[in-house]
Motif scaffolding. Structure first.
Motif, PDB file in Angstrom:
ATOM      1  N   VAL A 123       0.872  -1.172   0.000  1.00  0.00           N
ATOM      2  CA  VAL A 123       0.000   0.000   0.000  1.00  0.00           C
ATOM      3  C   VAL A 123       0.910   1.223   0.000  1.00  0.00           C
ATOM      4  N   SER A 124       0.702   2.133  -0.942  1.00  0.00           N
ATOM      5  CA  SER A 124       1.566   3.311  -0.999  1.00  0.00           C
ATOM      6  C   SER A 124       0.784   4.548  -1.440  1.00  0.00           C
ATOM      7  N   GLY A 125       1.404   5.699  -1.239  1.00  0.00           N
ATOM      8  CA  GLY A 125       0.785   6.966  -1.623  1.00  0.00           C
ATOM      9  C   GLY A 125       1.675   8.107  -1.171  1.00  0.00           C
ATOM     10  N   GLU A 126       1.173   9.318  -1.302  1.00  0.00           N
ATOM     11  CA  GLU A 126       1.962  10.485  -0.900  1.00  0.00           C
ATOM     12  C   GLU A 126       1.232  11.299   0.152  1.00  0.00           C
ATOM     13  N   ILE A 127       1.979  11.827   1.119  1.00  0.00           N
ATOM     14  CA  ILE A 127       1.422  12.718   2.134  1.00  0.00           C
ATOM     15  C   ILE A 127       2.390  13.890   2.356  1.00  0.00           C
ATOM     16  N   SER A 128       1.958  14.876   3.132  1.00  0.00           N
ATOM     17  CA  SER A 128       2.824  16.022   3.439  1.00  0.00           C
ATOM     18  C   SER A 128       3.973  15.595   4.340  1.00  0.00           C
ATOM     19  N   GLN A 129       5.023  16.385   4.310  1.00  0.00           N
ATOM     20  CA  GLN A 129       6.217  16.068   5.117  1.00  0.00           C
ATOM     21  C   GLN A 129       5.904  16.021   6.615  1.00  0.00           C
ATOM     22  N   ASP A 130       4.966  16.897   7.060  1.00  0.00           N
ATOM     23  CA  ASP A 130       4.690  16.986   8.505  1.00  0.00           C
ATOM     24  C   ASP A 130       3.592  16.019   8.964  1.00  0.00           C
ATOM     25  N   GLU A 131       3.217  15.092   8.122  1.00  0.00           N
ATOM     26  CA  GLU A 131       2.152  14.148   8.488  1.00  0.00           C
ATOM     27  C   GLU A 131       2.688  12.717   8.602  1.00  0.00           C
ATOM     28  N   ASP A 132       1.888  11.898   9.267  1.00  0.00           N
ATOM     29  CA  ASP A 132       2.175  10.463   9.317  1.00  0.00           C
ATOM     30  C   ASP A 132       1.018   9.715   8.674  1.00  0.00           C
ATOM     31  N   ALA A 133       1.312   8.527   8.160  1.00  0.00           N
ATOM     32  CA  ALA A 133       0.246   7.699   7.561  1.00  0.00           C
ATOM     33  C   ALA A 133       0.096   6.397   8.345  1.00  0.00           C
ATOM     34  N   GLY A 162       5.615  -0.532  10.581  1.00  0.00           N
ATOM     35  CA  GLY A 162       5.207  -1.224   9.345  1.00  0.00           C
ATOM     36  C   GLY A 162       5.043  -0.276   8.176  1.00  0.00           C
ATOM     37  N   VAL A 163       5.068   1.047   8.460  1.00  0.00           N
ATOM     38  CA  VAL A 163       4.950   2.032   7.376  1.00  0.00           C
ATOM     39  C   VAL A 163       6.281   2.763   7.252  1.00  0.00           C
ATOM     40  N   HIS A 164       6.788   2.820   6.032  1.00  0.00           N
ATOM     41  CA  HIS A 164       8.084   3.485   5.795  1.00  0.00           C
ATOM     42  C   HIS A 164       7.906   4.651   4.834  1.00  0.00           C
ATOM     43  N   TYR A 165       8.829   5.591   4.947  1.00  0.00           N
ATOM     44  CA  TYR A 165       8.738   6.791   4.105  1.00  0.00           C
ATOM     45  C   TYR A 165       9.915   6.902   3.147  1.00  0.00           C
ATOM     46  N   LYS A 166       9.622   7.562   2.012  1.00  0.00           N
ATOM     47  CA  LYS A 166      10.665   7.884   1.033  1.00  0.00           C
ATOM     48  C   LYS A 166      10.393   9.313   0.550  1.00  0.00           C
ATOM     49  N   THR A 167      11.393   9.941   0.019  1.00  0.00           N
ATOM     50  CA  THR A 167      11.191  11.300  -0.484  1.00  0.00           C
ATOM     51  C   THR A 167      10.324  11.261  -1.731  1.00  0.00           C
ATOM     52  N   GLY A 168       9.320  12.149  -1.748  1.00  0.00           N
ATOM     53  CA  GLY A 168       8.419  12.175  -2.898  1.00  0.00           C
ATOM     54  C   GLY A 168       8.653  13.402  -3.755  1.00  0.00           C
ATOM     55  N   THR A 169       7.637  13.767  -4.508  1.00  0.00           N
ATOM     56  CA  THR A 169       7.754  14.945  -5.375  1.00  0.00           C
ATOM     57  C   THR A 169       7.040  16.139  -4.746  1.00  0.00           C
ATOM     58  N   ASN A 170       7.343  17.322  -5.198  1.00  0.00           N
ATOM     59  CA  ASN A 170       6.709  18.560  -4.727  1.00  0.00           C
ATOM     60  C   ASN A 170       6.696  18.690  -3.202  1.00  0.00           C
ATOM     61  N   GLY A 171       7.787  18.350  -2.576  1.00  0.00           N
ATOM     62  CA  GLY A 171       7.894  18.489  -1.120  1.00  0.00           C
ATOM     63  C   GLY A 171       7.069  17.477  -0.352  1.00  0.00           C
ATOM     64  N   GLN A 172       6.584  16.492  -1.011  1.00  0.00           N
ATOM     65  CA  GLN A 172       5.780  15.442  -0.365  1.00  0.00           C
ATOM     66  C   GLN A 172       6.677  14.280   0.065  1.00  0.00           C
ATOM     67  N   LYS A 173       6.120  13.358   0.825  1.00  0.00           N
ATOM     68  CA  LYS A 173       6.853  12.119   1.091  1.00  0.00           C
ATOM     69  C   LYS A 173       5.974  10.929   0.715  1.00  0.00           C
ATOM     70  N   ILE A 174       6.636   9.902   0.307  1.00  0.00           N
ATOM     71  CA  ILE A 174       5.913   8.695  -0.106  1.00  0.00           C
ATOM     72  C   ILE A 174       5.857   7.746   1.079  1.00  0.00           C
ATOM     73  N   PHE A 175       4.659   7.256   1.391  1.00  0.00           N
ATOM     74  CA  PHE A 175       4.542   6.213   2.427  1.00  0.00           C
ATOM     75  C   PHE A 175       4.358   4.861   1.736  1.00  0.00           C
ATOM     76  N   GLU A 176       4.857   3.844   2.376  1.00  0.00           N
ATOM     77  CA  GLU A 176       4.779   2.505   1.781  1.00  0.00           C
ATOM     78  C   GLU A 176       4.687   1.460   2.890  1.00  0.00           C
ATOM     79  N   ALA A 177       3.815   0.481   2.733  1.00  0.00           N
ATOM     80  CA  ALA A 177       3.708  -0.606   3.723  1.00  0.00           C
ATOM     81  C   ALA A 177       3.477  -1.923   3.002  1.00  0.00           C
TER      82      ALA A 177
END
Lengths: 315, 258
Positions: free
Chosen positions: B48-58, B162-177
């Motif tokens: 399961v993956s997607g993008e969220i803001s840098q200051d948020e958690d998924a 169980g949820v990990h982050y990666k750098t995303g686009t437009n100042g976002q971060k990618i979450f992945e589990a």
């Protein structure tokens, strides 16, 4: 990699584990003429198969194993058809009565207590009696074989028991050629009803009760007992498989097929072993097995389970 | 062109949402999109993956449908014997419940931080919806044993880190589990919720569906068993008899049984 999905059980199993399990139970089936449900169903539950699916699929598997075993024993002349059919009719009648009886017990709330206690007492009694009787018989044989021919006495005719005398008064006296016994046709019918009731209460096929009944009450020779018991179990399990498929949808054919592949081979080897063993040796091994199951059940009653909650259904 | 003329404001709004404010459009990606149960299925993994803001958690929450199940409870009788003391049905609990947490929220849970309790994600939040019939005096014990049973089958999972982050686009971060799908998973449609958490509060939620379905031989067997049950029973018996006869013949030829 070596797993197979069971669509009715809703879980996955290791192919070799189930084949091996089928092989071992089939082997016991071929040696002793028992269906092996009392052994297989708890093992399947232990491997994560839902209880209702384990019991129903096991019945389907027993159809294959007992066909294989019956065929092998039939070739050896070990199947008394007449006796088997009478016991079967009695068993079906008894099963129907037993199911009604268990409904009444469940309504009273004491069913599980009675089932557990009946199970342990029955297994303990049957196993111990069979074990000591066979042991005694084996010892006699040993003494007999070491005694010089001149001292050997003529075999003593067994004294008829009260049960034997009572059954002797019943009408429809008939001869069972394969078993080499003469009795009323009602005797196997009545005993079939008795085993059917017990099997329904205990939720098992009844093979391990039927075998001692045939040996001690019907006085049939052990090898004919094994073949005839398998013949009777075959028909009981055909009925159970079709009924369970139709009413409860609990027969997992994939599971049954895997068990079947193991058990049909096991049953053939079992028959081969059975042929090499003496009647008393067969009895003493079966008695040990019955006692082992009894001890395991007793432990289950005395030891606290890891989880007090479990899915309902099955044996 | 007709749509452009008819609904120009809607088109413009969609453009703004998807291209100028990507944080608002937290699309969930499921890889693969559904779980197909074939002949050799022994569990699997869904990412399961997607993008969220840098200051948020998924936080990823997956829930199955509410199903009724029948249970028996073991208890001590006469102070000596352990045996079945009650039969009851339990409904209102999801068939499966997975919660995958990122590192920060895992530490809240470990430290019993009040922010974790505020999120209402732990198993005890399920207890209020559960109905046990007939009613049991020790419902808390029953619920605890129920959780244990579900956890044993891996149908209830609370996975920390169980949820990990990666750098995303437009100042976002990618979450992945990577979600572990157990072999025992019931075949149904699951709700996948991705909860956006900021300062201990759920600020947004995105939902997707995950289908777990049979295919191939298992589907054929299941259809037969449920839709043509009598025929299925008869065929099962005939095949078993056939296999028994076949083995009998094989061993006869080889002289095995003689």
């Amino acid at each position: 990699m070596f797993h197979m999905y069971l669509p009715i059980a809703g879980s996955s199993v290791n192919i070799f584990l189930i084949l091996g399990l089928g092989g071992i139970v089939g082997l016991l089936s071929g040696i002793f003429g028992v269906g092996g449900g009392f052994l297989m169903t708890p093992l399947l539950i232990m491997f994560g198969i839902p209880p209702t699916v384990a019991a129903a699929s096991d019945s389907n598997q027993i159809v294959g194993a007992s066909t294989s075993g019956t065929l092998a024993h039939y070739r050896l002349g070990n199947v008394d058809m007449k006796m088997g059919i009478l016991l079967l009719i009695g068993g079906v009648l008894g099963g129907t009565i037993g199911v009604q009886f268990i409904k009444i017990l469940r309504a009273s709330g004491h069913a599980d207590f009675l089932i557990s206690v009946t199970y342990v007492i029955m297994l303990g009694f049957v196993g111990s009696y069979m074990f000591f009787e066979s042991l005694q018989s084996l010892r006699k044989d040993k003494v007999g074989s070491s005694t010089p021919d001149s001292i050997k006495t003529a075999p003593v005719e067994k004294k008829p028991s009260i049960f034997g005398k009572l059954m002797g008064t019943l009408p429809f006296q008939t001869e069972f050629v394969k078993s080499g016994v003469s009795m009323s046709a009602l005797t196997p019918l009545i005993l079939g009803v008795f085993v059917g009731i017990l099997a329904a209460i205990m939720g098992v096929g009844g093979g391990f009760i039927m075998v001692p009944v045939m040996v001690y009450l019907l006085r049939m020779p052990m090898h004919v007992v094994v073949g005839t018991s398998l013949f009777q179990i075959l028909f009981t399990c055909i009925n159970v498989t079709i009924m369970q498929s139709y009413t409860n949808h609990t027969v997992d054919f994939v599971l049954a097929l895997l068990l079947l592949l193991g058990s049909t081979v096991g049953a053939q080897f079992g028959t081969k072993i059975s042929k090499r063993l003496k009647g008393d040796q067969l009895k003493i091994i079966l008695a040990s097995l019955v006692l082992l199951v009894m001890v395991q059940m007793l432990f289950g009653l005395l030891m606290a389970p890891t989880n007090l909650l479990s899915y309902a259904g099955g044996h | 062109m007709y749509i452009l003329h008819k609904y120009p404001k809607i088109i413009l709004f969609s453009f703004i949402v998807f291209f100028l404010f990507p944080a608002l459009s937290m699309a969930i990606q499921l890889t693969p999109e559904q779980v197909n149960i074939g002949t050799t299925f022994n569990g699997g993994t869904i990412t399961v993956s997607g993008e969220i803001s840098q200051d948020e958690d998924a936080v990823i929450q997956i829930k199955g449908t509410d199903t009724e199940a029948h249970f028996k409870q073991t208890g001590k009788v006469g102070g000596v014997l352990w045996m079945t003391v009650a039969h009851f049905s339990l409904s209102g609990a999801p068939s499966a419940y997975f919660v995958y947490l990122p590192e920060t929220i895992s530490s809240w849970r470990d430290n019993k931080d009040k922010r974790w309790a505020q999120l209402d994600l732990d198993y005890d939040t399920l207890q209020s919806d559960i109905v046990i019939e007939p009613e049991q005096n020790d419902s808390a014990v029953v619920f605890s044993d129920f959780l244990k049973l579900k956890a044993d089958h891996e149908l209830y999972q609370m996975v920390e880190n169980g949820v990990h982050y990666k750098t995303g686009t437009n100042g976002q971060k990618i979450f992945e589990a990577d979600i572990h799908i157990p072999a025992d998973i019931p075949r149904e449609t699951y709700t996948v919720n991705v909860l956006k958490i900021k300062d201990g509060i759920i600020t947004g939620q995105e939902t997707a569906e995950l289908n777990v379905q049979l295919q191939g031989f298992p589907l054929f067997i299941s259809n037969m068993a449920y839709n043509k049950s009598l025929l299925y029973g008869i065929i099962s018996v005939l095949i078993a008899i056939g296999a028994g006869f076949f083995m009998g013949m094989v061993f006869k030829d080889k002289g095995g049984a003689h």
